[in-house]
Design a protein around this motif. Structure first.
Motif, PDB file in Angstrom:
ATOM      1  N   ASP A 193       0.841  -1.193   0.000  1.00  0.00           N
ATOM      2  CA  ASP A 193       0.000   0.000   0.000  1.00  0.00           C
ATOM      3  C   ASP A 193       0.876   1.243   0.000  1.00  0.00           C
ATOM      4  OD1 ASP A 193      -2.168   1.662   0.117  1.00  0.00           O
ATOM      5  OD2 ASP A 193      -2.360   1.552   2.290  1.00  0.00           O
ATOM      6  N   GLY A 194       0.883   1.961  -1.103  1.00  0.00           N
ATOM      7  CA  GLY A 194       1.696   3.177  -1.180  1.00  0.00           C
ATOM      8  C   GLY A 194       1.655   3.769  -2.568  1.00  0.00           C
ATOM      9  N   GLN A 195       2.209   4.952  -2.701  1.00  0.00           N
ATOM     10  CA  GLN A 195       2.114   5.683  -3.950  1.00  0.00           C
ATOM     11  C   GLN A 195       2.952   5.079  -5.066  1.00  0.00           C
ATOM     12  OE1 GLN A 195       3.670   9.606  -3.516  1.00  0.00           O
ATOM     13  NE2 GLN A 195       5.490   8.959  -2.388  1.00  0.00           N
ATOM     14  N   LEU A 196       3.872   4.186  -4.737  1.00  0.00           N
ATOM     15  CA  LEU A 196       4.740   3.614  -5.761  1.00  0.00           C
ATOM     16  C   LEU A 196       4.142   2.387  -6.429  1.00  0.00           C
ATOM     17  CD1 LEU A 196       8.162   3.973  -3.928  1.00  0.00           C
ATOM     18  CD2 LEU A 196       7.238   5.421  -5.743  1.00  0.00           C
ATOM     19  N   TRP A 197       2.968   1.952  -5.975  1.00  0.00           N
ATOM     20  CA  TRP A 197       2.314   0.771  -6.539  1.00  0.00           C
ATOM     21  C   TRP A 197       0.854   1.078  -6.829  1.00  0.00           C
ATOM     22  CZ3 TRP A 197       5.293  -3.473  -7.498  1.00  0.00           C
ATOM     23  CH2 TRP A 197       6.515  -3.575  -6.813  1.00  0.00           C
ATOM     24  N   GLU A 198       0.331   0.417  -7.824  1.00  0.00           N
ATOM     25  CA  GLU A 198      -1.102   0.505  -8.071  1.00  0.00           C
ATOM     26  C   GLU A 198      -1.626  -0.875  -8.435  1.00  0.00           C
ATOM     27  OE1 GLU A 198      -0.809   1.952 -12.747  1.00  0.00           O
ATOM     28  OE2 GLU A 198      -1.524   3.318 -11.195  1.00  0.00           O
ATOM     29  N   SER A 199      -2.854  -1.124  -8.052  1.00  0.00           N
ATOM     30  CA  SER A 199      -3.473  -2.404  -8.360  1.00  0.00           C
ATOM     31  C   SER A 199      -3.777  -2.476  -9.847  1.00  0.00           C
ATOM     32  CB  SER A 199      -4.769  -2.561  -7.558  1.00  0.00           C
ATOM     33  OG  SER A 199      -5.379  -3.796  -7.842  1.00  0.00           O
ATOM     34  N   GLY A 200      -3.580  -3.647 -10.433  1.00  0.00           N
ATOM     35  CA  GLY A 200      -3.847  -3.784 -11.857  1.00  0.00           C
ATOM     36  C   GLY A 200      -3.820  -5.235 -12.281  1.00  0.00           C
ATOM     37  N   GLN A 201      -4.206  -5.490 -13.499  1.00  0.00           N
ATOM     38  CA  GLN A 201      -4.246  -6.846 -14.014  1.00  0.00           C
ATOM     39  C   GLN A 201      -3.349  -7.033 -15.236  1.00  0.00           C
ATOM     40  OE1 GLN A 201      -5.798  -9.312 -12.400  1.00  0.00           O
ATOM     41  NE2 GLN A 201      -6.265  -7.744 -10.871  1.00  0.00           N
ATOM     42  N   GLU A 202      -2.682  -5.991 -15.698  1.00  0.00           N
ATOM     43  CA  GLU A 202      -1.829  -6.098 -16.871  1.00  0.00           C
ATOM     44  C   GLU A 202      -0.533  -6.811 -16.489  1.00  0.00           C
ATOM     45  OE1 GLU A 202      -0.269  -6.384 -20.304  1.00  0.00           O
ATOM     46  OE2 GLU A 202      -2.276  -5.566 -20.075  1.00  0.00           O
ATOM     47  N   ARG A 203      -0.313  -7.978 -17.096  1.00  0.00           N
ATOM     48  CA  ARG A 203       0.857  -8.793 -16.755  1.00  0.00           C
ATOM     49  C   ARG A 203       1.660  -9.100 -18.010  1.00  0.00           C
ATOM     50  NH1 ARG A 203      -3.505 -11.584 -14.176  1.00  0.00           N
ATOM     51  NH2 ARG A 203      -3.667 -10.997 -11.989  1.00  0.00           N
ATOM     52  N   GLN A 204       1.980  -8.101 -18.779  1.00  0.00           N
ATOM     53  CA  GLN A 204       2.767  -8.303 -19.999  1.00  0.00           C
ATOM     54  C   GLN A 204       2.111  -9.350 -20.905  1.00  0.00           C
ATOM     55  OE1 GLN A 204       5.339  -6.254 -20.363  1.00  0.00           O
ATOM     56  NE2 GLN A 204       5.013  -5.442 -18.329  1.00  0.00           N
ATOM     57  N   GLY A 205       0.784  -9.337 -20.947  1.00  0.00           N
ATOM     58  CA  GLY A 205       0.078 -10.273 -21.805  1.00  0.00           C
ATOM     59  C   GLY A 205      -0.077 -11.661 -21.229  1.00  0.00           C
ATOM     60  N   ILE A 206       0.228 -11.842 -19.952  1.00  0.00           N
ATOM     61  CA  ILE A 206       0.141 -13.160 -19.324  1.00  0.00           C
ATOM     62  C   ILE A 206      -1.153 -13.228 -18.516  1.00  0.00           C
ATOM     63  CG2 ILE A 206       1.213 -14.727 -17.679  1.00  0.00           C
ATOM     64  CD1 ILE A 206       3.910 -13.522 -18.448  1.00  0.00           C
ATOM     65  N   PRO A 207      -2.178 -13.929 -18.996  1.00  0.00           N
ATOM     66  CA  PRO A 207      -3.483 -13.945 -18.327  1.00  0.00           C
ATOM     67  C   PRO A 207      -3.519 -14.885 -17.121  1.00  0.00           C
ATOM     68  CG  PRO A 207      -3.565 -15.282 -20.300  1.00  0.00           C
ATOM     69  CD  PRO A 207      -2.199 -14.673 -20.265  1.00  0.00           C
ATOM     70  N   SER A 208      -4.201 -14.444 -16.096  1.00  0.00           N
ATOM     71  CA  SER A 208      -4.211 -15.202 -14.846  1.00  0.00           C
ATOM     72  C   SER A 208      -4.989 -16.506 -14.939  1.00  0.00           C
ATOM     73  CB  SER A 208      -4.784 -14.341 -13.719  1.00  0.00           C
ATOM     74  OG  SER A 208      -6.139 -14.030 -13.975  1.00  0.00           O
ATOM     75  N   GLU A 209      -6.011 -16.553 -15.768  1.00  0.00           N
ATOM     76  CA  GLU A 209      -6.877 -17.721 -15.729  1.00  0.00           C
ATOM     77  C   GLU A 209      -6.192 -18.996 -16.222  1.00  0.00           C
ATOM     78  OE1 GLU A 209      -7.395 -15.013 -17.458  1.00  0.00           O
ATOM     79  OE2 GLU A 209      -7.875 -15.437 -19.547  1.00  0.00           O
ATOM     80  N   ILE A 210      -5.102 -18.858 -16.946  1.00  0.00           N
ATOM     81  CA  ILE A 210      -4.412 -20.034 -17.482  1.00  0.00           C
ATOM     82  C   ILE A 210      -3.525 -20.684 -16.416  1.00  0.00           C
ATOM     83  CG2 ILE A 210      -2.720 -20.809 -19.190  1.00  0.00           C
ATOM     84  CD1 ILE A 210      -3.665 -18.609 -21.016  1.00  0.00           C
ATOM     85  N   TYR A 211      -3.022 -19.893 -15.501  1.00  0.00           N
ATOM     86  CA  TYR A 211      -1.940 -20.372 -14.643  1.00  0.00           C
ATOM     87  C   TYR A 211      -2.404 -20.626 -13.213  1.00  0.00           C
ATOM     88  CZ  TYR A 211       0.487 -18.930 -18.752  1.00  0.00           C
ATOM     89  OH  TYR A 211       0.876 -18.802 -20.059  1.00  0.00           O
ATOM     90  N   THR A 212      -2.766 -21.852 -12.963  1.00  0.00           N
ATOM     91  CA  THR A 212      -3.117 -22.284 -11.613  1.00  0.00           C
ATOM     92  C   THR A 212      -2.178 -23.409 -11.226  1.00  0.00           C
ATOM     93  OG1 THR A 212      -4.747 -23.845 -12.495  1.00  0.00           O
ATOM     94  CG2 THR A 212      -5.543 -21.665 -11.869  1.00  0.00           C
ATOM     95  N   SER A 213      -1.634 -23.316 -10.039  1.00  0.00           N
ATOM     96  CA  SER A 213      -0.686 -24.319  -9.573  1.00  0.00           C
ATOM     97  C   SER A 213      -1.420 -25.526  -8.989  1.00  0.00           C
ATOM     98  CB  SER A 213       0.232 -23.722  -8.505  1.00  0.00           C
ATOM     99  OG  SER A 213      -0.505 -23.477  -7.317  1.00  0.00           O
TER     100      SER A 213
END
Length: 241
Positions: A193-213
């Motif tokens: 939590d701080g000004q140097l970070w922001e919440s987001g979903q952009e992962r250099q084109g790497i989508p989250s739904e594909i990668y589950t351990s």
């Protein structure tokens, strides 16, 4: 067996007998022969700031995107990610000989030229990578250290480590975290939590739904909750204020 030395450029095998762990020999021979895509100790000393160049021989060009997984386990996520994104250079980091060798063996068997398996403690991240060198870092289901209250100090992701992540990621780079431990999740969110970070979903084109351990699927099968977030670096820490 995990590495003991805190110095990432020291040979962790120099005072160990091969009979102690059969993966010691596989690790050493794999590095010396170049047959396995793995690195450890002195072989990494020249690489801070040069990781993209390290991949150039295998890929034929310098990769534009460099992503690190901390705690690769046996490589399920990073191997799939490397196969899905052949132009992205991926580094899998772990502290156990067996896991590092296994990931390298699987990458070799699959013909993945864009992945290297590294024996290193993530606490040495500041030494192993140059500032702004990484486009992304992800950690899935690290040890939450919840058995005893005094173990909380062993958690990797704390305020000091978040500051290291900030330096190592380029502006716009991502940190992607998953856990099954709600208190750990809350603590990590607070650390970010701080000004140097922001919440987001952009992962250099790497989508989250594909990668589950495997851990995540196990928790889902048991109807247990898991928690995740992705934070985006907004830029380097100002040191001239």
């Amino acid at each position: 067996m995990p590495i003991k030395t805190a110095n990432p450029f020291r040979d962790p095998l120099e005072h160990m007998r091969p009979e102690v762990n059969r993966y010691l020999t596989l690790l050493k021979e794999g590095l010396e022969s170049g047959d396995l895509p793995l690195l450890y100790g002195p072989a990494m000393e020249r690489l801070p700031g040069q990781w993209r160049q390290h991949f150039m021989t295998a890929l034929g060009e310098i990769p534009q995107t460099l992503v690190l997984e901390i705690g690769s386990h046996f490589g399920e996520v990073i191997l799939k990610m490397a196969a899905d994104h052949p132009d992205t250079a991926l580094i899998g980091m772990d502290i156990t000989f067996k896991r590092v060798v296994k990931v390298a063996q699987k990458a070799q068997a699959l013909g993945l030229r864009n992945l290297v398996s590294v024996l290193c403690n993530a606490k040495a991240l500041d030494q192993v990578f140059a500032d702004g060198e990484l486009d992304g870092i992800f950690i899935f289901f690290p040890d939450p250290w919840v058995q005893k209250k005094r173990q909380l100090k062993n958690r990797l992701i704390q305020t000091e480590f978040v500051q290291v992540l900030q330096r190592k990621l380029k502006p716009g780079g991502f940190f992607w975290f998953k856990t099954d431990c709600e208190p750990y999740y809350a603590a990590v969110c607070e650390a970010f939590d701080g000004q140097l970070w922001e919440s987001g979903q952009e992962r250099q084109g790497i989508p989250s739904e594909i990668y589950t351990s495997r851990f995540e699927r196990l928790f889902r099968e048991q109807d247990l909750p898991t928690y995740e977030f992705c934070w985006i670096s907004r830029g380097p820490i100002r040191t001239d204020l």
